[in-house]
Design an enzyme around this catalytic site. Structure first.
Site, mmCIF file in Angstrom:
data_model
loop_
_atom_site.group_PDB
_atom_site.id
_atom_site.type_symbol
_atom_site.label_atom_id
_atom_site.label_comp_id
_atom_site.label_asym_id
_atom_site.label_seq_id
_atom_site.Cartn_x
_atom_site.Cartn_y
_atom_site.Cartn_z
ATOM 1 N N ASP A 223 41.995 41.900 45.464
ATOM 2 C CA ASP A 223 40.725 41.195 45.294
ATOM 3 C C ASP A 223 39.859 41.890 44.251
ATOM 4 O OD1 ASP A 223 38.768 39.172 46.309
ATOM 5 O OD2 ASP A 223 37.647 40.963 46.879
ATOM 6 N N GLU A 282 43.823 39.598 41.209
ATOM 7 C CA GLU A 282 42.786 38.626 40.932
ATOM 8 C C GLU A 282 41.862 39.299 39.920
ATOM 9 O OE1 GLU A 282 39.065 36.266 43.057
ATOM 10 O OE2 GLU A 282 39.399 38.414 43.309
#
Length: 560
Positions: A223, A282
């Site tokens: 993330d 990401e």
């Protein structure tokens, strides 16, 4: 070519090693809160996911990616992690997680878990002690605590703003009740950013990686991979429009070069485990060239190709994005990683239904048109070389839920932005499994976000066995992709000449034709049809004869 030498031993050339599984895998994203509820409390959980694993096997995916299920106060749907080594009780237990991994492996499915390294929860033990112990606490160095500006320190340390709106700084109170230092949070105040210059932060995440690798996970989705390192001195930017993660301008808190040494250390850990463990980033960065830096041979294995997710339904734009992504990946030996929808964006069945305006709630648009385009876009994506990530419910053609009442929304950005942003709840409405019953089979106790009244007609039960349904289209496409050698593998495509609005994409033994126009377009039959995203007339003509490709339709063909 080596000439034949009489009498030479007949030694066959060694077979080429198969590509790493992740290079062409189809990965199914599971948002646990909204996938299946195993205990009837209205919230999806790990036992619910575990019970639905056979569905994913039948669908034909290779792996599942689980959004965070760790111990968390749930200020941001689990992305505020209090302990990466514990499971949030609402979602299950550590034994549930271990059992899910075992069951998935028994079905031949790999498991990717989310990792949230940019920030923690405010209830993380380190942060609690940093606040409770006040100035001088050694735990403060593991976050970004700074004195404020102004005569009384009443102003934030710099002009950075939060992705979730408002300042990126919150002021603490000292143990004696007096105003204290400020701490950095690029997201919600409940999500303080780690200071990755501190060795304890690096060492703890090495331990977290090993904790889950030891339990058999096959990979990690990282993330906010671009956010871990901040520019030295935390300098002002000089402008206020900083909120988005998707900017094309460099900032002192995104995409700093220091992140790459962190990922090199992670890669060494991943490579030390058997079974081709991997990590996918990401990483919202300004250019494809910057993305490529995250997937160099000694760093992470993949980075999401978000450009395809942001593209309009236009042949020229799609071709440009595909070519750029493939070319960039080849420069570092990485595979492309395609995605059309996820838990943070408007579902592509709605995105393609009509113009969507940034900063405003998604619009329902023409649902029939949106679904037709979404089905065509999915077949086009699955024909590309590289891996593909599917978001739960897209195989049902689920649209974005655009009419959720304000009082049920839970996206933290919705409140912090004054209800002008933060509309991610619409893509997180729980899955419908049955035509009728409580929460359409999601669970026995309702659902944490309300489901539309027509959800049952989009359910797994309603679509199973219907050859025209979106679910059966996905099942057929994934089965063909698994069997056909021209799909997924490699890193190149060839484009044939095509009329404006059409794409003719050629791969070994395979051709994909797509029409993004509002009218039928005439193309030449490239082979024998395999699958179409919308009904087409029989196309059994000899290769080279004319064929009318319907609007907003993709057709797969075999040339062997």
């Amino acid at each position: 070519m080596t000439p034949y030498a009489p009498g030479a031993p007949d030694t066959p050339a060694p077979a080429a090693a198969p590509p790493a599984w992740w290079r062409e895998a189809v990965v199914y994203q599971v948002y646990p809160r909204s996938f299946a509820d195993g205990n009837g409390d209205g919230m999806g959980d790990l036992p619910g996911v575990r019970g639905r694993l056979p569905y994913l096997k039948e669908l034909g995916v290779d792996a599942l990616w689980l959004n965070p299920f760790y111990a968390s106060p749930q200020a941001d749907a689990g992305y505020d992690v209090a302990d990466h080594r514990a499971v949030e009780p609402v979602l299950g237990t550590l034994a549930d997680a271990e059992g899910l991994i075992r069951d998935a492996h028994a079905l031949g499915l790999r498991v990717i878990v989310d990792l949230v390294p940019n920030h923690s929860s405010e209830r993380h033990e380190w942060f609690r002690r940093a606040v409770e112990e006040g100035p001088g606490s050694p735990y403060r160095d593991r976050y970004h605590f700074r004195p404020g500006k102004g005569e009384e320190g009443e102003l934030p340390p710099n002009d950075w703003t939060s992705v979730f709106a408002g300042p990126a700084w919150t002021r603490t109170r000292n143990p004696d009740g007096t105003p204290g230092d400020w701490y950095l949070h690029l997201f919600a105040p409940e999500q303080p950013d780690f200071d990755w210059d501190h060795p304890a932060v690096r060492e703890d995440f090495h331990a977290i990686l090993r904790f889950w690798l030891d339990r058999g996970v096959d990979g990690f989705r990282v993330d906010v991979a671009q956010g871990l390192v901040k520019a030295e001195g935390l300098p002002d930017i000089g402008r206020t429009d900083q909120r988005r993660m998707l900017g094309t301008e460099a900032t002192p808190y995104w995409d700093q070069d220091g992140v790459h040494e962190i990922y090199r250390s992670w890669r060494r850990i991943l490579d030390a485990y058997p079974g081709e463990r991997m990590a996918v980033a990401e990483a919202w960065v300004p250019t494809p060239e910057r993305t490529a830096l995250y997937v160099r041979p000694d760093e992470l294995h993949q980075a999401f190709d978000f450009d395809l997710m942001g593209v309009s339904w236009d042949a020229g734009e799609i071709r440009r994005v595909v070519d750029t992504s493939l070319e960039t990946g080849r420069t570092v030996g990485s595979s492309a990683t395609w995605v059309l929808s996820n838990h943070d964006t408007c579902r592509h069945a709605t995105r393609f239904a009509g113009p969507q305006t940034g900063g405003e709630p998604p619009r329902a648009g023409d649902r029939a048109l949106g679904l037709r385009r979404a089905r065509a876009a999915t077949l086009l994506m699955l024909a590309l070389p590289g891996s593909a990530y599917l978001y739960q419910g897209e195989e049902l053609g689920l649209p974005e839920v655009t009419d959720l009442p304000d009082e049920v929304r839970q996206d933290p950005s919705f409140v912090r932005s004054g209800k002008t942003d933060g509309f991610r709840d619409g893509c997180r409405v729980p899955m419908p499994w049955t035509v009728a019953g409580p929460s359409y089979g999601f669970g026995t106790g309702g659902s944490w976000l309300p489901q539309p009244e027509d959800w049952g007609q989009l359910s797994v039960e309603a679509q199973t066995g219907d050859p025209d349904s979106t679910l059966e289209l996905y099942r057929a496409a994934l089965a063909l992709r698994r069997r056909h050698p021209g799909l997924g593998a490699g890193d190149t495509v060839a484009w044939d000449d095509a009329p404006d609005g059409a794409l003719v994409l050629r791969r070994p033994g395979f051709v994909c034709t797509a029409n993004t126009a509002d009218r039928a377009l005439t193309i030449l039959v490239p082979g024998r049809p395999l699958l179409a995203s919308s009904p087409v007339e029989t196309a059994e003509g000899a290769p080279g004869t004319e064929f009318s490709l319907p609007p907003h339709t993709t057709v797969w063909w075999t040339t062997t």
